[in-house]
Design an enzyme around this catalytic site. Sequence first.
Site, PDB file in Angstrom:
ATOM      1  N   HIS A  54       7.162   4.354  -0.333  1.00 57.84           N
ATOM      2  CA  HIS A  54       6.233   4.015   1.467  1.00 57.84           C
ATOM      3  C   HIS A  54       7.442   3.532   2.150  1.00 57.84           C
ATOM      4  CE1 HIS A  54       4.024   0.671   0.056  1.00 57.84           C
ATOM      5  NE2 HIS A  54       4.058   0.357   1.338  1.00 57.84           N
ATOM      6  N   HIS A  56       6.352   0.634   4.611  1.00 55.47           N
ATOM      7  CA  HIS A  56       6.194   0.034   5.320  1.00 55.47           C
ATOM      8  C   HIS A  56       6.639  -1.235   5.152  1.00 55.47           C
ATOM      9  CE1 HIS A  56       1.422   0.309   5.229  1.00 55.47           C
ATOM     10  NE2 HIS A  56       2.149   0.808   5.933  1.00 55.47           N
ATOM     11  N   ASP A  58       7.510  -4.014   3.379  1.00 51.35           N
ATOM     12  CA  ASP A  58       7.059  -5.361   2.483  1.00 51.35           C
ATOM     13  C   ASP A  58       8.067  -4.166   1.324  1.00 51.35           C
ATOM     14  OD1 ASP A  58       4.639  -4.421   2.717  1.00 51.35           O
ATOM     15  OD2 ASP A  58       4.436  -5.203   1.107  1.00 51.35           O
ATOM     16  N   HIS A  59       8.451  -3.032   1.388  1.00 50.05           N
ATOM     17  CA  HIS A  59       8.813  -2.648   0.545  1.00 50.05           C
ATOM     18  C   HIS A  59      10.037  -1.919   1.354  1.00 50.05           C
ATOM     19  CE1 HIS A  59       5.073  -2.310  -1.294  1.00 50.05           C
ATOM     20  NE2 HIS A  59       4.778  -1.947   0.098  1.00 50.05           N
ATOM     21  N   HIS A 113      -2.409   5.786   0.955  1.00 45.77           N
ATOM     22  CA  HIS A 113      -2.294   4.403   1.005  1.00 45.77           C
ATOM     23  C   HIS A 113      -1.370   5.010   2.661  1.00 45.77           C
ATOM     24  CE1 HIS A 113      -1.021   0.062   2.405  1.00 45.77           C
ATOM     25  NE2 HIS A 113       0.843   0.313   1.419  1.00 45.77           N
ATOM     26  N   ASP A 137       1.962   0.542  -3.561  1.00 47.78           N
ATOM     27  CA  ASP A 137       0.763   0.076  -3.384  1.00 47.78           C
ATOM     28  C   ASP A 137       0.004   1.135  -3.148  1.00 47.78           C
ATOM     29  OD1 ASP A 137       2.108  -2.252  -2.029  1.00 47.78           O
ATOM     30  OD2 ASP A 137       1.917  -1.318   0.402  1.00 47.78           O
ATOM     31  N   HIS A 175       2.518  -5.661  -5.601  1.00 44.70           N
ATOM     32  CA  HIS A 175       1.727  -7.234  -5.144  1.00 44.70           C
ATOM     33  C   HIS A 175       0.285  -7.969  -6.284  1.00 44.70           C
ATOM     34  CE1 HIS A 175       2.366  -6.714  -0.658  1.00 44.70           C
ATOM     35  NE2 HIS A 175       2.030  -5.299  -1.192  1.00 44.70           N
TER      36      HIS A 175
HETATM   37 FE    FE Z   1       3.033  -3.272   0.632  1.00 47.49          FE
HETATM   38 ZN    ZN Z   2       2.436  -0.980   2.253  1.00 47.17          ZN
END
Ligand code: FE
Ligand code: ZN
Length: 257
Positions: A54, A56, A58-59, A113, A137, A175
């Site tokens: 996805h 985001h 942090d990905h 998510h 996530d 995570h």
């Molecule tokens: Fe994340």
């Molecule tokens: Zn995420």
Amino acid sequence: MQVIRLEALSDNYIFLLHDSQQNIAAVVDPAEAEPVLNKLKELKAELVAIFNTHHHQDHVGGNKQLMQQFPQLTVYAGVEDRGRIPGQQVFLQDGDRVHFADRIGEVLFVPGHTRAHIVYYFPPVHNSETGELFCGDTLFAGGCGRLSEGTPEQMVNSLGKLRSLPDNTNVWCAHEYTQNNLKFALTVDGNNTDLQNRYDQVKASRSRGEATVPSLLGVEKRTNPFLRWEQPTLQSATNSHEPVQTFARLRGMKDQF
Ligand code: FE
Ligand code: ZN
């Protein structure tokens, strides 16, 4: 195919798939480029693919830099994420397949998510081996992702798809949230002895600084409240008899936890 877990940012995991015969690698959700580049250098492997779950940051934070270092690589992500994934070249739909070395990954569309989230499931090659689920996530060890763009109904449907995969599947989530997730789980499913035992194990692992990812999907099915919305204990903990409502209330309680 070997899966190598790399730590990134504060609590993210990046997964490097490595095939030592062809000396190639693929990466799932590179939060940042540096740990990936360091490991590739150590392995002397060429990066051929980025698999994003996805959009985001942090990905996908490492996408651009990895593409600069390996201009031949291919960037895969979900079709609904079009325009949100740096460098995306392949637009995947539910049921599509991706290839890495001798393995085939199945794409599942799992909105909740985010509205565009996908996961990659690599079934076992031989009966004795595990399957590998890269679930971003959506499903966490002991928990699930927040509903940042999706509805409870979508998430129940999505987690239901993941729950139907075989017990002997490694859950590679993005995570390290496990201990806190299980602490919450105990507040709604405290008489579950599998959950009690898992919490004790995870607490001990974390105190030794060990990762709790991957977990086994069979363990998640027995202990993760977000896969157990029809259990009477969870229904009474949420004062609900309807699965989507049970899930929605659990998610709401976790958001406040
Ligand atoms: Fe994340
Ligand atoms: Zn995420």
